[in-house]
Design an enzyme around this catalytic site. Structure first.
Site, short mmCIF file in Angstrom:
data_model
loop_
_atom_site.label_atom_id
_atom_site.label_comp_id
_atom_site.label_asym_id
_atom_site.label_seq_id
_atom_site.Cartn_x
_atom_site.Cartn_y
_atom_site.Cartn_z
CG ASP A 95 -1.85 1.20 1.25
OD1 ASP A 95 -2.07 1.80 0.18
OD2 ASP A 95 -2.36 1.53 2.34
CG ASP A 312 -3.57 4.10 -2.79
OD1 ASP A 312 -2.66 3.49 -2.21
OD2 ASP A 312 -4.75 4.11 -2.38
#
Length: 410
Positions: A95, A312
């Site tokens: 992440d 992201d």
């Protein structure tokens, strides 16, 4: 001439050190009359060269990646990390939108016990690691000014954290200092069993999607820009530069690789990050469909409150602001008509296709500052959604955002 230059340099150094002479005995690294294989000499030189270069470019740490961006299969990418002494493996989601690395603690309540990803879930037990220690509240890193994750002091004087993700899920627990083990590459040499002390979270509570067993992993590997991200911690210790690469395979098998450290690849084109942003924000300037630039005002990608487009890996799909999404869909539909049948399925723009999408749908390019372009094939922006009346339904993987900011997911 080469030997003469060497002698001149040595002579110059000797003149400088005449005033204070220090005798240092030298010994041979290899026996004078002993047989030495060439590969032994090469290995010794490579190790020396890697040490010489380490201070300049740092090392490289590789992590293999599993998973895929297909939301109907996995919808996330994860890798393995080795924590503790002796080291234990944990599967953690990659992440780039958050900072800390955390894994599920042995004291976690109501946490997933199994995973639909076909992996064995693990629990981190601080009492089973000889090198683990708790972070006390007096530690400077426990200050709220040090990082964006909310911290507090527990009754047992442990530095605790609480973090909520964009999808509403959350985790809380306490910070631990322990060994992260990895295989580093310095120059052309591989140095196995390397390790470094890092700070990470031991999760004692999870909520939202983190509790679902269909995509459960042992934790999340935060690669954000904060001081507590692993890439920042390793950089501060001089182990790797503050740079990483996240390469994802686009085919059905998924996977890829995560690399901490600089990659020397001459074909890479760089686009600058937007400064003073908590995430990895790039300046998306235009979108082209089949080589034709869409009529999109570049200012829609840069708002006054949050500039740029976020990259992201923890987000599965791509999200475009409405002012960019609508022209994009219109251009795709106009290009493929009348070869396919447009349709709306569950609010998504889809198409019924009887042939190969690569033969019908156009290429797309996302164009960023400094001339960096991301080229997308039809399979890169379309998701296969099912079969109907002898045709395949393909839906655009980009989603519309009304207001807010554009996000490019895995």
């Amino acid at each position: 001439m080469r030997a003469l230059r060497l002698l001149l340099v040595l002579g110059f150094l000797t003149v400088l050190s005449v005033a204070s002479c220090v005798v240092i005995p030298l010994e041979r690294a290899f026996p004078l009359n002993g047989r030495v294989e060439l590969n032994q000499l090469v290995a010794r030189d490579q190790l020396r060269h890697s040490r010489m270069l380490q201070g300049l470019v740092g090392g490289v740490v590789d992590f293999s990646v599993q998973g895929t961006s297909d939301p109907y299969l996995v919808g996330l990418y994860f890798t393995k990390v080795k924590l503790g002494s002796p080291p234990r493996e944990f599967n953690v989601q990659i992440d780039t939108g958050s900072d800390i690395l955390w894994v599920t603690c042995s004291s976690c309540t109501d946490c997933p016990q199994s995973s639909g990803l076909g992996i064995q879930l693990g629990l981190f037990d601080t009492t089973s690691s000889s090198s683990a220690r708790m972070v006390p509240c007096s530690d400077p890193m426990c200050s709220s000014e040090y990082q964006t994750t909310a911290t507090q002091c527990s009754q047992s004087n442990q530095c605790s954290y609480s973090f909520q993700y964009g999808d509403g899920s959350g985790t809380s627990g306490y910070y631990v200092v322990d060994m992260l083990s990895f295989d580093a590459v310095m120059g052309q040499s591989s140095i196995a069993n390397s390790s470094a002390l890092i700070v990470f979270g031991c999760s004692t509570y999870q909520s939202g999607d983190l509790t679902k067993t269909d995509k459960a992993v042992d934790g999340i590997f935060g690669f954000g820009r904060g001081d507590l991200s692993v890439i920042s911690q390793l950089s501060s210790r001089g182990i790797t530069p503050r740079v990483f690469s996240h390469c994802l395979k686009g085919d059905g098998s998924g996977g890829g690789i995560m690399v901490l450290g600089a990659i020397m690849e001459p074909s890479i084109v760089y686009s600058p990050l937007v400064p003073s942003q908590p995430h990895y924000n790039l300046m998306l300037q235009s979108i082209a469909v089949n080589g034709q630039l869409l009529q999109i005002d570049p200012s829609v990608f840069a708002t006054s409150s949050n500039r740029g487009t976020i990259v992201d890996s923890g987000t599965t799909l791509a999200y475009l602001v409405q002012e960019a999404y609508d022209p994009f869909v219109i251009a795709i539909t106009a290009t493929v008509s009348p070869s396919v049948t447009p349709t709306i399925s569950k609010g998504n723009q889809c198409y019924l296709v009887a042939a190969s999408v690569s033969q019908i749908f156009p290429p797309v390019s996302l164009n960023f500052a400094s001339g960096a372009s991301m080229m997308l094939k039809p399979e890169d922006y379309l998701i296969r959604s099912g079969f109907y009346d002898g045709a395949t339904m393909w839906c655009i993987g980009f989603q519309k955002v009304q207001g807010g900011i554009s996000i490019l997911g895995g």
